[in-house]
Write a protein that holds these residues in place. Structure first.
Motif, PDB file in Angstrom:
ATOM      1  N   ASN A   1      -5.214  25.640  38.415  1.00  0.00           N
ATOM      2  CA  ASN A   1      -4.907  25.107  37.091  1.00  0.00           C
ATOM      3  C   ASN A   1      -4.313  26.169  36.159  1.00  0.00           C
ATOM      4  N   ILE A   2      -3.944  27.314  36.720  1.00  0.00           N
ATOM      5  CA  ILE A   2      -3.170  28.326  35.997  1.00  0.00           C
ATOM      6  C   ILE A   2      -1.716  28.195  36.452  1.00  0.00           C
ATOM      7  N   THR A   3      -0.805  28.095  35.511  1.00  0.00           N
ATOM      8  CA  THR A   3       0.615  27.985  35.849  1.00  0.00           C
ATOM      9  C   THR A   3       1.352  29.228  35.375  1.00  0.00           C
ATOM     10  N   ALA A   4       2.467  29.523  36.038  1.00  0.00           N
ATOM     11  CA  ALA A   4       3.311  30.648  35.651  1.00  0.00           C
ATOM     12  C   ALA A   4       4.735  30.161  35.433  1.00  0.00           C
ATOM     13  N   VAL A   5       5.365  30.679  34.384  1.00  0.00           N
ATOM     14  CA  VAL A   5       6.762  30.354  34.119  1.00  0.00           C
ATOM     15  C   VAL A   5       7.546  31.636  33.915  1.00  0.00           C
ATOM     16  N   ALA A   6       8.767  31.638  34.446  1.00  0.00           N
ATOM     17  CA  ALA A   6       9.726  32.702  34.162  1.00  0.00           C
ATOM     18  C   ALA A   6      10.607  32.177  33.041  1.00  0.00           C
ATOM     19  N   TYR A   7      10.518  32.781  31.886  1.00  0.00           N
ATOM     20  CA  TYR A   7      11.137  32.253  30.663  1.00  0.00           C
ATOM     21  C   TYR A   7      12.310  33.113  30.236  1.00  0.00           C
ATOM     22  N   ASN A   8      13.490  32.515  30.167  1.00  0.00           N
ATOM     23  CA  ASN A   8      14.667  33.167  29.608  1.00  0.00           C
ATOM     24  C   ASN A   8      14.733  32.803  28.128  1.00  0.00           C
ATOM     25  N   PRO A   9      14.412  33.731  27.218  1.00  0.00           N
ATOM     26  CA  PRO A   9      14.367  33.414  25.793  1.00  0.00           C
ATOM     27  C   PRO A   9      15.744  33.372  25.139  1.00  0.00           C
ATOM     28  N   GLY A  10      16.798  33.686  25.910  1.00  0.00           N
ATOM     29  CA  GLY A  10      18.142  33.750  25.359  1.00  0.00           C
ATOM     30  C   GLY A  10      18.519  35.179  25.020  1.00  0.00           C
ATOM     31  N   GLY A  11      19.767  35.361  24.635  1.00  0.00           N
ATOM     32  CA  GLY A  11      20.244  36.688  24.239  1.00  0.00           C
ATOM     33  C   GLY A  11      19.883  36.949  22.790  1.00  0.00           C
TER      34      GLY A  11
ATOM     35  N   ILE B   1      28.713  43.013  13.704  1.00  0.00           N
ATOM     36  CA  ILE B   1      29.691  41.989  14.070  1.00  0.00           C
ATOM     37  C   ILE B   1      28.992  40.764  14.663  1.00  0.00           C
ATOM     38  N   ILE B   2      28.210  40.978  15.724  1.00  0.00           N
ATOM     39  CA  ILE B   2      27.588  39.851  16.420  1.00  0.00           C
ATOM     40  C   ILE B   2      26.559  39.146  15.533  1.00  0.00           C
ATOM     41  N   GLN B   3      25.660  39.910  14.917  1.00  0.00           N
ATOM     42  CA  GLN B   3      24.616  39.269  14.098  1.00  0.00           C
ATOM     43  C   GLN B   3      25.188  38.482  12.917  1.00  0.00           C
ATOM     44  N   PRO B   4      26.111  39.082  12.134  1.00  0.00           N
ATOM     45  CA  PRO B   4      26.665  38.304  11.008  1.00  0.00           C
ATOM     46  C   PRO B   4      27.444  37.066  11.457  1.00  0.00           C
ATOM     47  N   LEU B   5      28.037  37.122  12.645  1.00  0.00           N
ATOM     48  CA  LEU B   5      28.853  36.007  13.131  1.00  0.00           C
ATOM     49  C   LEU B   5      28.085  35.086  14.073  1.00  0.00           C
ATOM     50  N   LEU B   6      26.773  35.216  14.087  1.00  0.00           N
ATOM     51  CA  LEU B   6      25.970  34.440  15.037  1.00  0.00           C
ATOM     52  C   LEU B   6      26.220  32.928  14.963  1.00  0.00           C
ATOM     53  N   PRO B   7      26.320  32.338  13.769  1.00  0.00           N
ATOM     54  CA  PRO B   7      26.573  30.886  13.735  1.00  0.00           C
ATOM     55  C   PRO B   7      27.836  30.486  14.492  1.00  0.00           C
TER      56      PRO B   7
ATOM     57  N   PRO C   1      25.600  29.261  23.564  1.00  0.00           N
ATOM     58  CA  PRO C   1      24.366  28.746  22.940  1.00  0.00           C
ATOM     59  C   PRO C   1      23.134  29.597  23.217  1.00  0.00           C
ATOM     60  N   GLN C   2      23.238  30.489  24.197  1.00  0.00           N
ATOM     61  CA  GLN C   2      22.105  31.354  24.520  1.00  0.00           C
ATOM     62  C   GLN C   2      21.850  32.396  23.440  1.00  0.00           C
ATOM     63  N   MET C   3      22.844  32.685  22.609  1.00  0.00           N
ATOM     64  CA  MET C   3      22.695  33.722  21.599  1.00  0.00           C
ATOM     65  C   MET C   3      21.828  33.201  20.460  1.00  0.00           C
ATOM     66  N   ARG C   4      20.779  33.947  20.139  1.00  0.00           N
ATOM     67  CA  ARG C   4      19.862  33.497  19.088  1.00  0.00           C
ATOM     68  C   ARG C   4      19.079  34.679  18.533  1.00  0.00           C
ATOM     69  N   LEU C   5      18.235  34.405  17.562  1.00  0.00           N
ATOM     70  CA  LEU C   5      17.410  35.426  16.938  1.00  0.00           C
ATOM     71  C   LEU C   5      16.020  35.452  17.572  1.00  0.00           C
ATOM     72  N   GLY C   6      15.389  36.608  17.476  1.00  0.00           N
ATOM     73  CA  GLY C   6      14.058  36.757  18.061  1.00  0.00           C
ATOM     74  C   GLY C   6      13.050  35.775  17.500  1.00  0.00           C
ATOM     75  N   ALA C   7      13.141  35.471  16.192  1.00  0.00           N
ATOM     76  CA  ALA C   7      12.175  34.565  15.567  1.00  0.00           C
ATOM     77  C   ALA C   7      12.283  33.159  16.130  1.00  0.00           C
TER      78      ALA C   7
ATOM     79  N   TYR D   1      11.067  28.072  36.367  1.00  0.00           N
ATOM     80  CA  TYR D   1      12.020  28.795  35.519  1.00  0.00           C
ATOM     81  C   TYR D   1      12.461  27.934  34.340  1.00  0.00           C
ATOM     82  N   PHE D   2      12.492  28.546  33.153  1.00  0.00           N
ATOM     83  CA  PHE D   2      12.910  27.838  31.950  1.00  0.00           C
ATOM     84  C   PHE D   2      14.041  28.597  31.258  1.00  0.00           C
ATOM     85  N   GLU D   3      15.111  27.885  30.916  1.00  0.00           N
ATOM     86  CA  GLU D   3      16.177  28.420  30.062  1.00  0.00           C
ATOM     87  C   GLU D   3      15.878  27.918  28.659  1.00  0.00           C
ATOM     88  N   LEU D   4      15.527  28.826  27.752  1.00  0.00           N
ATOM     89  CA  LEU D   4      15.041  28.435  26.455  1.00  0.00           C
ATOM     90  C   LEU D   4      13.874  27.464  26.699  1.00  0.00           C
TER      91      LEU D   4
END
Length: 332
Positions: free
Chosen positions: A216-226, A248-254, A261-267, A288-291
């Motif tokens: 009843n313990i599960t493990a996931v490999a999680y890709n949190p994005g860039g 450059i990258i952070q100010p232009l993130l939107p 779509p993988q690019m995101r903030l840590g929060a 395995y999980f993508e986001l």
């Protein structure tokens, strides 16, 4: 009281907002937070303390843990195990293996254990920590989150110059080849560590499912994005890359999100990581999980023959035997 949530690298870019989200939204859980440097001289640890201080009613404990040392990792696991056994802290609900390292400006650095530093921090020491604490989960189980990355899959990461691969000589993972291009070699070591984490997670789940006491313990490999605001870009990287990410990258993130779509903030990833760890997302699911989407990892990571080789060698590297883990598995 609900269970404990153990987070390594708890003063990192993703971890600090994850801790705040946990303490704010799930104050009935106990946060067990490890950092490499617990002293007041570490500004990131001080940021973590500031977050904890905003929630005086929450239960949060910080510990010093050096993942470059297997001795320190085993000792920490033993100490935490005793705290749980003696009811000083609640049983585990989740472990988030968040601590991470890379070096894109130098050749491989070996730890006191003789392993590549990137590989030991990202993989080997987390293997030791997780396998030693399996019998300290709550009776209703829990979830282990191991951090993968798009870098585990050849051709996906922008910084990749040498595709990640599990070598025939598997000891090249712990003592990697030297490349003239330091950035290429450093990112190759990082990508390989993420490939191994992902592959090992698949093998780990098979053994958990076979074990009546731990299934009843599960493990996931999680890709949190860039994570474009990751502190990893401020250290052991070229000045060019650091400035590019910050100005450059952070100010232009939107705008960047439209292309990737993988690019995101840590929060953003922090919230997902906690919800995943608490089993609120795809409850009971493994893999395995993508986001926050269940997905397939790279073809090589799904090769069961390679998974088993990595399973056996990882236990050997981490000094895990049948005597110091509750998991009934093949340790040769």
């Amino acid at each position: 009281m609900a269970g404990s949530i153990l987070i390594t690298g708890a003063n990192g870019t993703l971890a600090i907002p994850a801790v705040e989200y946990l303490l704010k939204n799930y104050p009935d859980h106990t946060a067990l937070l490890t950092v490499r440097d617990l002293s007041d001289a570490d500004p990131n640890t001080n940021k973590l303390r500031e977050v904890i201080s905003r929630y005086p009613g929450a239960r949060a404990f910080t510990y010093q843990l050096d993942l470059t040392s297997l001795s320190d990792t085993h000792q920490f696991a033993n100490t935490l195990s005793k705290y749980i056994q003696t009811n000083q802290i609640p049983p585990l609900k989740s472990i988030l293996c968040n601590a991470c390292y890379w070096d894109l400006v130098a050749d491989s650095e070996l730890t006191e254990d003789g392993y590549d530093k990137t590989f030991q921090i990202n993989h080997i020491s987390h293997v030791a920590l997780v396998l030693k604490l399996l019998d300290r989960f709550a009776s209703d189980g829990g979830r282990i989150v191991l951090f993968s990355s798009e870098a585990h899959s050849p051709g996906r990461a922008i910084l990749e110059k040498i595709p990640p691969a599990i070598p025939d000589d598997i000891d090249l993972l712990i003592k990697p080849a030297v490349y003239a291009d330091k950035a290429a070699g450093g990112f190759h070591r990082y990508g390989n560590s993420k490939l191994v984490i992902t592959s090992w997670t698949h093998a780990f789940n098979r053994y958990l499912e076979k074990d009546p006491g731990l299934q009843n313990i599960t493990a996931v490999a999680y890709n949190p994005g860039g994570l474009v605001d990751s502190r990893i870009f401020d250290k052991n990287t070229s000045l060019t890359l650091s400035l590019l990410m910050r100005y450059i990258i952070q100010p232009l993130l939107p705008l960047m999100r439209y292309a990737n779509p993988q690019m995101r903030l840590g929060a953003e990833s922090a919230v997902d990581a906690i919800e995943l760890a608490l089993d609120h997302i795809y409850p009971g699911e493994r893999g395995y999980f993508e986001l926050l989407q269940k997905d397939e990892s790279s073809p090589e990571s799904r090769d069961e023959v390679k998974q088993e080789r990595l399973w056996v060698k990882s236990a050997e590297w981490a000094n895990i035997t049948k005597e110091n883990t509750a998991l009934r598995a093949d340790f040769k």
